[in-house]
Design a protein around this motif. Structure first.
Motif, PDB file in Angstrom:
ATOM      1  N   GLY A 100     -53.041  68.827  -3.549  1.00  0.00           N
ATOM      2  CA  GLY A 100     -52.931  70.051  -4.332  1.00  0.00           C
ATOM      3  C   GLY A 100     -53.848  71.114  -3.761  1.00  0.00           C
ATOM      4  O   GLY A 100     -54.534  70.884  -2.766  1.00  0.00           O
ATOM      5  N   LYS A 101     -53.850  72.241  -4.413  1.00  0.00           N
ATOM      6  CA  LYS A 101     -54.695  73.353  -3.979  1.00  0.00           C
ATOM      7  C   LYS A 101     -55.663  73.725  -5.098  1.00  0.00           C
ATOM      8  O   LYS A 101     -55.280  73.746  -6.266  1.00  0.00           O
ATOM      9  N   LEU A 102     -56.888  74.003  -4.711  1.00  0.00           N
ATOM     10  CA  LEU A 102     -57.852  74.538  -5.669  1.00  0.00           C
ATOM     11  C   LEU A 102     -57.371  75.945  -6.009  1.00  0.00           C
ATOM     12  O   LEU A 102     -57.176  76.775  -5.132  1.00  0.00           O
ATOM     13  N   ASN A 103     -57.126  76.195  -7.276  1.00  0.00           N
ATOM     14  CA  ASN A 103     -56.618  77.507  -7.663  1.00  0.00           C
ATOM     15  C   ASN A 103     -57.766  78.422  -8.080  1.00  0.00           C
ATOM     16  O   ASN A 103     -58.921  78.008  -8.142  1.00  0.00           O
ATOM     17  N   LYS A 104     -57.446  79.640  -8.371  1.00  0.00           N
ATOM     18  CA  LYS A 104     -58.427  80.633  -8.825  1.00  0.00           C
ATOM     19  C   LYS A 104     -58.182  81.015 -10.283  1.00  0.00           C
ATOM     20  O   LYS A 104     -58.720  81.987 -10.775  1.00  0.00           O
ATOM     21  N   GLN A 105     -57.333  80.224 -10.987  1.00  0.00           N
ATOM     22  CA  GLN A 105     -56.914  80.569 -12.341  1.00  0.00           C
ATOM     23  C   GLN A 105     -57.803  79.980 -13.427  1.00  0.00           C
ATOM     24  O   GLN A 105     -57.492  80.115 -14.610  1.00  0.00           O
ATOM     25  N   LEU A 106     -58.850  79.264 -13.070  1.00  0.00           N
ATOM     26  CA  LEU A 106     -59.734  78.611 -14.031  1.00  0.00           C
ATOM     27  C   LEU A 106     -58.972  77.597 -14.884  1.00  0.00           C
ATOM     28  O   LEU A 106     -59.260  77.405 -16.062  1.00  0.00           O
ATOM     29  N   ARG A 107     -57.999  76.931 -14.262  1.00  0.00           N
ATOM     30  CA  ARG A 107     -57.179  75.925 -14.939  1.00  0.00           C
ATOM     31  C   ARG A 107     -57.002  74.732 -14.005  1.00  0.00           C
ATOM     32  O   ARG A 107     -56.817  74.901 -12.813  1.00  0.00           O
ATOM     33  N   GLY A 108     -57.045  73.523 -14.563  1.00  0.00           N
ATOM     34  CA  GLY A 108     -56.900  72.327 -13.731  1.00  0.00           C
ATOM     35  C   GLY A 108     -58.132  72.162 -12.857  1.00  0.00           C
ATOM     36  O   GLY A 108     -59.262  72.239 -13.334  1.00  0.00           O
ATOM     37  N   LEU A 109     -57.932  71.965 -11.572  1.00  0.00           N
ATOM     38  CA  LEU A 109     -59.021  71.878 -10.585  1.00  0.00           C
ATOM     39  C   LEU A 109     -59.040  73.209  -9.831  1.00  0.00           C
ATOM     40  O   LEU A 109     -58.074  73.568  -9.165  1.00  0.00           O
ATOM     41  N   TYR A 110     -60.125  73.942  -9.988  1.00  0.00           N
ATOM     42  CA  TYR A 110     -60.150  75.295  -9.441  1.00  0.00           C
ATOM     43  C   TYR A 110     -61.430  75.564  -8.656  1.00  0.00           C
ATOM     44  O   TYR A 110     -62.425  74.863  -8.769  1.00  0.00           O
ATOM     45  N   GLN A 111     -61.377  76.605  -7.838  1.00  0.00           N
ATOM     46  CA  GLN A 111     -62.478  76.989  -6.956  1.00  0.00           C
ATOM     47  C   GLN A 111     -63.212  78.202  -7.527  1.00  0.00           C
ATOM     48  O   GLN A 111     -62.582  79.145  -8.020  1.00  0.00           O
ATOM     49  N   VAL A 112     -64.544  78.153  -7.457  1.00  0.00           N
ATOM     50  CA  VAL A 112     -65.384  79.267  -7.889  1.00  0.00           C
ATOM     51  C   VAL A 112     -66.295  79.653  -6.728  1.00  0.00           C
ATOM     52  O   VAL A 112     -66.866  78.789  -6.068  1.00  0.00           O
ATOM     53  N   ASP A 113     -66.418  80.954  -6.486  1.00  0.00           N
ATOM     54  CA  ASP A 113     -67.308  81.470  -5.461  1.00  0.00           C
ATOM     55  C   ASP A 113     -68.492  82.114  -6.165  1.00  0.00           C
ATOM     56  O   ASP A 113     -68.318  83.021  -6.971  1.00  0.00           O
ATOM     57  N   SER A 114     -69.714  81.609  -5.895  1.00  0.00           N
ATOM     58  CA  SER A 114     -70.922  82.145  -6.517  1.00  0.00           C
ATOM     59  C   SER A 114     -71.994  82.342  -5.460  1.00  0.00           C
ATOM     60  O   SER A 114     -72.416  81.381  -4.817  1.00  0.00           O
ATOM     61  N   ASN A 115     -72.401  83.566  -5.282  1.00  0.00           N
ATOM     62  CA  ASN A 115     -73.440  83.909  -4.302  1.00  0.00           C
ATOM     63  C   ASN A 115     -73.125  83.361  -2.920  1.00  0.00           C
ATOM     64  O   ASN A 115     -73.984  82.841  -2.229  1.00  0.00           O
ATOM     65  N   GLY A 116     -71.857  83.467  -2.517  1.00  0.00           N
ATOM     66  CA  GLY A 116     -71.441  83.030  -1.191  1.00  0.00           C
ATOM     67  C   GLY A 116     -71.185  81.531  -1.063  1.00  0.00           C
ATOM     68  O   GLY A 116     -70.755  81.069  -0.018  1.00  0.00           O
ATOM     69  N   GLU A 117     -71.450  80.767  -2.097  1.00  0.00           N
ATOM     70  CA  GLU A 117     -71.192  79.321  -2.088  1.00  0.00           C
ATOM     71  C   GLU A 117     -69.917  79.038  -2.878  1.00  0.00           C
ATOM     72  O   GLU A 117     -69.655  79.680  -3.885  1.00  0.00           O
ATOM     73  N   LYS A 118     -69.160  78.056  -2.431  1.00  0.00           N
ATOM     74  CA  LYS A 118     -67.934  77.683  -3.135  1.00  0.00           C
ATOM     75  C   LYS A 118     -68.141  76.350  -3.845  1.00  0.00           C
ATOM     76  O   LYS A 118     -68.750  75.429  -3.319  1.00  0.00           O
ATOM     77  N   TYR A 119     -67.593  76.280  -5.080  1.00  0.00           N
ATOM     78  CA  TYR A 119     -67.701  75.086  -5.908  1.00  0.00           C
ATOM     79  C   TYR A 119     -66.328  74.776  -6.490  1.00  0.00           C
ATOM     80  O   TYR A 119     -65.478  75.659  -6.594  1.00  0.00           O
ATOM     81  N   ALA A 120     -66.141  73.528  -6.907  1.00  0.00           N
ATOM     82  CA  ALA A 120     -64.900  73.133  -7.579  1.00  0.00           C
ATOM     83  C   ALA A 120     -65.244  72.694  -8.994  1.00  0.00           C
ATOM     84  O   ALA A 120     -66.212  71.952  -9.207  1.00  0.00           O
ATOM     85  N   PHE A 121     -64.457  73.158  -9.962  1.00  0.00           N
ATOM     86  CA  PHE A 121     -64.640  72.822 -11.372  1.00  0.00           C
ATOM     87  C   PHE A 121     -63.290  72.416 -11.960  1.00  0.00           C
ATOM     88  O   PHE A 121     -62.244  72.673 -11.374  1.00  0.00           O
ATOM     89  N   THR A 122     -63.341  71.823 -13.142  1.00  0.00           N
ATOM     90  CA  THR A 122     -62.100  71.480 -13.834  1.00  0.00           C
ATOM     91  C   THR A 122     -62.082  72.110 -15.217  1.00  0.00           C
ATOM     92  O   THR A 122     -63.117  72.347 -15.823  1.00  0.00           O
ATOM     93  N   GLN A 123     -60.863  72.355 -15.686  1.00  0.00           N
ATOM     94  CA  GLN A 123     -60.614  72.829 -17.042  1.00  0.00           C
ATOM     95  C   GLN A 123     -59.317  72.159 -17.489  1.00  0.00           C
ATOM     96  O   GLN A 123     -58.278  72.371 -16.890  1.00  0.00           O
TER      97      GLN A 123
END
Length: 184
Positions: A100-123
């Protein structure tokens, strides 16, 4: 599907999930084994899935294993596995390899960019689990979950259960296994 609900002829007991997630990359890889109970003689199994590429499905019952044909219904957010031979009443396992793909929709498994670092979170509100794992994504179809995450070694993997075991995979990756959840 009846009234937008999955058939009740297959019920999950345990999801054993392994995810390889590299937050800097957009893709993730998944492998899931779902221990289920078959309630009646069936020749198809339908699960929820959204924006996942199902690559391989193997269904086993007793000592019989068979690959299933995959039929996706994007409008219903489901995938149906067509079995060569019917499954009888009792326990069975569904083993799925997917990506699958990390999405940017803040749903399922998604990717967040914070201060130049990328993280993966779930909702996983309401119908969002199907964006990370093929599953029976309905409140009445509760099960236990055993999660293993393969991730970059400098990052910390967190879950709603304590860490059971961690080990390094070479110098770049770490595998984190969490305790199995209660039924949820």
């Amino acid at each position: 599907m009846k009234n937008g609900r999955l058939p009740q002829n297959v019920l999950p007991n345990l999801y054993t999930i392994t995810l390889k997630v590299i937050p800097e990359e957009i893709d993730f890889i998944g492998h899931i084994t779902i221990d289920v109970v078959i309630k009646e003689l069936i020749k198809t199994i339908t699960l929820h899935t959204l924006d996942l590429a199902i690559e391989r499905v193997e269904v086993s019952q007793n000592s019989h294993k068979a690959f299933a044909k995959i039929s996706e219904n994007k409008s219903d957010e489901t995938v149906t596995f067509l079995l060569e031979q019917p499954l009888s009443v009792g326990p069975a396992q569904i083993v799925i390899t997917y990506s699958g793909k990390l999405n940017k929709q803040l749903r399922g498994l998604y990717q967040v960019d914070s201060n130049g670092e990328k993280y993966a979170f779930t909702q996983f509100e309401a119908t969002d689990a199907r964006r990370m794992i093929p599953c029976f994504d309905e409140p009445a179809m509760k099960a236990r979950f055993s999660l293993t995450v393969i991730h970059p070694a400098p990052l910390t993997a967190l879950s709603n259960m304590p860490i059971l075991k961690e080990k390094m995979e070479g110098e770049k990756f770490k595998t984190t296994l969490f305790e199995t959840t209660p039924i949820m």
